[in-house]
Structure formats: C-alpha cells, structure tokens
Design an enzyme around this catalytic site. Structure first.
Site, mmCIF file in Angstrom:
data_model
loop_
_atom_site.group_PDB
_atom_site.id
_atom_site.type_symbol
_atom_site.label_atom_id
_atom_site.label_comp_id
_atom_site.label_asym_id
_atom_site.label_seq_id
_atom_site.Cartn_x
_atom_site.Cartn_y
_atom_site.Cartn_z
ATOM 1 N N SER A 48 11.617 -1.214 2.204
ATOM 2 C CA SER A 48 10.743 -2.203 2.841
ATOM 3 C C SER A 48 10.112 -3.152 1.830
ATOM 4 C CB SER A 48 9.629 -1.526 3.643
ATOM 5 O OG SER A 48 8.844 -0.719 2.792
ATOM 6 N N ASN B 37 10.466 5.959 -1.167
ATOM 7 C CA ASN B 37 10.574 6.772 0.056
ATOM 8 C C ASN B 37 11.288 8.097 -0.161
ATOM 9 O OD1 ASN B 37 9.331 4.808 1.725
ATOM 10 N ND2 ASN B 37 11.270 3.670 1.805
ATOM 11 N N ASP C 9 -1.778 -1.707 3.580
ATOM 12 C CA ASP C 9 -1.846 -0.306 4.017
ATOM 13 C C ASP C 9 -1.731 0.629 2.813
ATOM 14 O OD1 ASP C 9 0.748 -0.682 3.295
ATOM 15 O OD2 ASP C 9 1.640 0.053 5.139
ATOM 16 N N GLY D 97 12.021 2.092 4.894
ATOM 17 C CA GLY D 97 12.216 3.533 4.996
ATOM 18 C C GLY D 97 13.379 4.072 4.185
ATOM 19 N N HIS E 272 2.377 -1.320 1.322
ATOM 20 C CA HIS E 272 3.114 -2.575 1.448
ATOM 21 C C HIS E 272 2.284 -3.757 0.957
ATOM 22 C CE1 HIS E 272 5.161 0.015 4.520
ATOM 23 N NE2 HIS E 272 6.198 -0.457 3.851
#
Lengths: 228, 207
Positions: free
Chosen positions: A47, A104, A192, A74, A195
């Site tokens: 991402s 990830n 968040d 992801g 990101h």
C-alpha cells in the site's frame, strides 16, 4: 537463505477470503497494463506504493517519468514475488524498478523479510538484466516505539548491507524524518500511524525523484541505441 | 436480535495482533480531539470515512462545515460501536453524525450487519439526543458481480427499511452508478475495487 528455507521468499498469491476476488482482479489488470504500456519506471509493492498514486504528487512527479504503479495494499514479499513471476514483468522494459514491500510480513522475522526482498530484487535483475533497482527502506510505524519499529529497522540494516552486492541496486531510507525526538510519529505524517499523508509523500518524493532522474540520465535509452 | 446473539452489535475493540498499537492510538486521539473541538458534523466509520480526510475534497467541502473525522480503516460495526461507547461521543455535540460502516463485517449476515448499524444509531441517539444521523449506504465492491455485492445491497435494503420510521435518522444511497452495464466496476472509480475510492470519485460523495 534459499526459498525452501525462507517462507518470505516463497511466491504466493493472496487467497480470496472475503469473496470479491479483488486481489486477482488487480493482478490481472497489471498484467494487461504490461501489454499496453511502455513504462520507463515501474513501482511495485504494497500500500505504500499503491496509495502514492492516489495523491497529486504522483501526477506531478512520477507520471512524467512514464511510471507504472503495481502496488497492492496488504501485500507481503511472497505476494509481490508471485505477481512478478506471473506476468507483471512481461512485455515491459522499465529502466528502473522501484521496490517497496516488507512491512506486511507479520509472520516472518527481520532476516526472512530481508531475504524475501533480496529474492524479489534478484528476480527482477534476472528478468530485466538492463534495469536498475531502487529499494525503499521500511518506514517506522505506530504512534510510539514498538516492536515493529525495531523489526523494520533491522530489515533496513540487513538490506543496506546486502543489496549493493547484487549490482545495480540502490537502497534508500526515507523514514528518517518521521520519528520525533520524543519517539512519536505524528498523524500529520501518517494518518493512521502506518500510511503516509499527502504532505509526507511530498517529502519522500523529493529524494526518490532526484535519485530516479539520476539513474534515468545515466542509462542510454534503448530506443536511441536501436536507431543507430 | 439481542446484542448477545449478534457479534456485529457487540462492542469490541480491535485486537492488536500486529504489535504497534495503532488502533488504540487512533481511538485515543479521537477521544482527545473531541475534548478540544466543537464539530457541527462528525464522520464516523471505516476506511471510506478515514480516507476522505486525506484528499482535497475534505478541505473543500467538509472542513468548512466544521467536521471531525473518526474513521478507522478495517473497522466493522462492532469496532465502531466500541469506540463510540468508550469516549468518542462524550465531549462533543455535533448536529449531524455521518455513519459509514459495514463493508468490513466479514462472516456476518446482512441481518447481523444491519443489527450492528442499528446498534450504533441507538448509541448515537442515547449520547447525542439532538443529533441527526445520516447513514450512508454500503458501496458495491469487486470488479465483477460477487456475493459481497449482494450482501452489501441486502444490508442497504434492511437498513433503509429500519430507519424509515425514525425521524432522527436518514439513509443515503452512495452509489452514483459505479456499476457499469456489464456488471463491472472500473478501477478508475475504485482502486482495489472497494476501499479506496479514487480521488476523482471522492467528489461524487457530496451529500
């Protein structure tokens, strides 16, 4: 570490658990884009890569370099490896591949993650022998110091040491400015705490853009050579 | 459906499986944000809400309305319920609450998801008796027709029926026509064909 020993270097598609087949739809679209486009730069990863294309900075800075974006949110190193082995490197000859993946890989150790990233770089070099690679370091994550920050930093240290041995591969760490003196990451940089915001992408894009320009200028264009 | 029977309507925090505590960081930040600000509009939900904040459309259309954004990517109804029960509504009095959640309720039936959304609406009404809640319909997802599209459409129908009799709630169908005549959704409209509406189409979500 061979693929048999390192689970992070084992190609694996994402299984459609949710039921709408989105991962495969995206992979198929990328394979089709390889047939339609002639990118000079290919961005591939998770991402971190995918989201970049949603912001203005992509249109302003990277589109003009004839860049394609094959990021999927992801994705782990296993997923990226599978995608690249199954069509996403066919029919294209990008002069630079930008690789950003690894954050990830929750099931794997730092050693395994670094090995997975190396395996991807090796695959790219074997399929595109005239390309150069930029590997972006994993960013710190989480609002406060936590084990994932240590893990990502460890991956970066391993990459810093081992990537240059592969040849035309450059490692850059663009995460330096995000952790403040109190150890906190601001939501103004990571909305968040994982990101990046539009302004944070602008910050990292400057370094990346400069390096890309440098690399693109160093390499003779294939088209020119074929006209002679 | 009682709360015990419906996992989608049982307040549940997100477990920190990954190890960096991000979900709780976000919740804590929303609680502290709510102590310092006086929003007229509160957006609450999943990544569709959260991402709205990161694009130009937020500054242009929603900031001027004095809006706060309490979206968390990946949240299902039970997570939003937990957040609202545990502080995110305690210090503010918005006139409108925009609720957009449900697409991440994997494994739940449309009835359960509707129950979860209704539970959230009830909590909002208890804590903010003067607020109007605007429930946004779930978007279609996936490139081609698939069970999740059917599920989301069922949820929308159920919710729409349940809120029809409530004067403090309105339902808004958010799909401006994403599904093309061949049943597909274009990737230009939805990156990943679900949870990242591309920047262009954020503009079509103007209530």
């Amino acid at each position: 570490m061979s693929a048999e020993e390192n689970p992070a270097a084992e190609p694996a598609p994402v299984i459609d658990v949710q039921g709408d087949g989105r991962w495969m739809s995206q992979h198929n679209r990328f394979v089709q884009e390889c047939k339609d486009a002639e990118p000079d730069v290919l961005f591939v990863g998770d991402s971190m890569v995918q989201l970049m294309q949603q912001y203005e900075v992509w249109r302003e800075v990277f589109s003009p370099l004839h860049a394609l974006n094959f990021g999927i949110g992801g994705d782990t190193t296993c997923n990226v490896l599978w995608r690249l082995q199954n069509g996403e490197l066919e029919n294209i000859r990008p002069r630079v591949v930008v690789l950003w993946v690894g954050t990830n890989n929750h099931e794997h150790t730092a050693d395994q993650v670094a090995g997975g990233i190396l395996a991807i770089a090796q695959l790219v070099l074997s399929r595109l022998p005239r390309s150069k690679i930029i590997v972006l370091g994993l960013l710190p994550r989480g609002e406060f110091p936590n084990p994932l920050r240590e893990k990502n930093a460890a991956v970066n240290n391993l990459l810093r040491a081992s990537l240059p041995q592969l040849g035309p591969v450059q490692f850059i760490d663009v995460g330096g400015s995000f952790v403040h003196s109190d150890g906190a990451i601001s939501s103004r940089d990571m909305f968040d705490f994982l990101h990046l915001t539009a302004s944070a992408y602008r910050t990292i894009s400057t370094t990346l853009h400069e390096l890309l320009l440098q690399m693109l200028e160093e390499m003779p264009q294939e088209r020119r050579a074929s006209l002679v | 459906m009682s709360e015990d029977a419906n996992p989608a309507a049982t307040p549940s925090p997100c477990q920190d499986i990954q190890g960096d505590g991000r979900w709780m960081s976000l919740h804590n930040r929303f609680v502290s944000d709510s102590k310092g600000k006086e929003p007229d509009v509160l957006f609450v939900g999943d990544s569709l809400v959260q991402l709205l904040h990161e694009f130009e459309v937020w500054r242009k259309l929603f900031s001027p309305l004095h809006a706060l954004n309490f979206g968390v990517g990946g949240d299902a109804t039970q997570h939003v319920l937990w957040r609202l029960v545990n502080g995110e509504l305690d210090h503010i009095s918005p006139k409108v609450v925009v609720l957009w959640v449900g697409t991440n309720n994997h494994g739940h039936t449309p009835e359960q998801i509707c129950g979860g959304i209704m539970a959230i609406i009830n909590v909002i009404h208890q804590k903010l008796p003067h607020a109007h809640t605007l429930v946004l319909g779930l978007l279609p997802r996936g490139k081609s027709p698939n069970p999740l599209r059917e599920r989301n459409a069922s949820v929308n129908a159920l919710v729409q029926a349940e809120v029809a009799s409530l004067s403090h709630v309105s339902f808004l169908d958010m799909d401006p026509g994403f599904i093309l005549s061949d049943g597909s959704i274009a990737h230009q409209d939805m990156k990943q064909q679900q949870y990242s509406p591309s920047d262009v189409d954020n503009r079509s979500f103007t209530c």
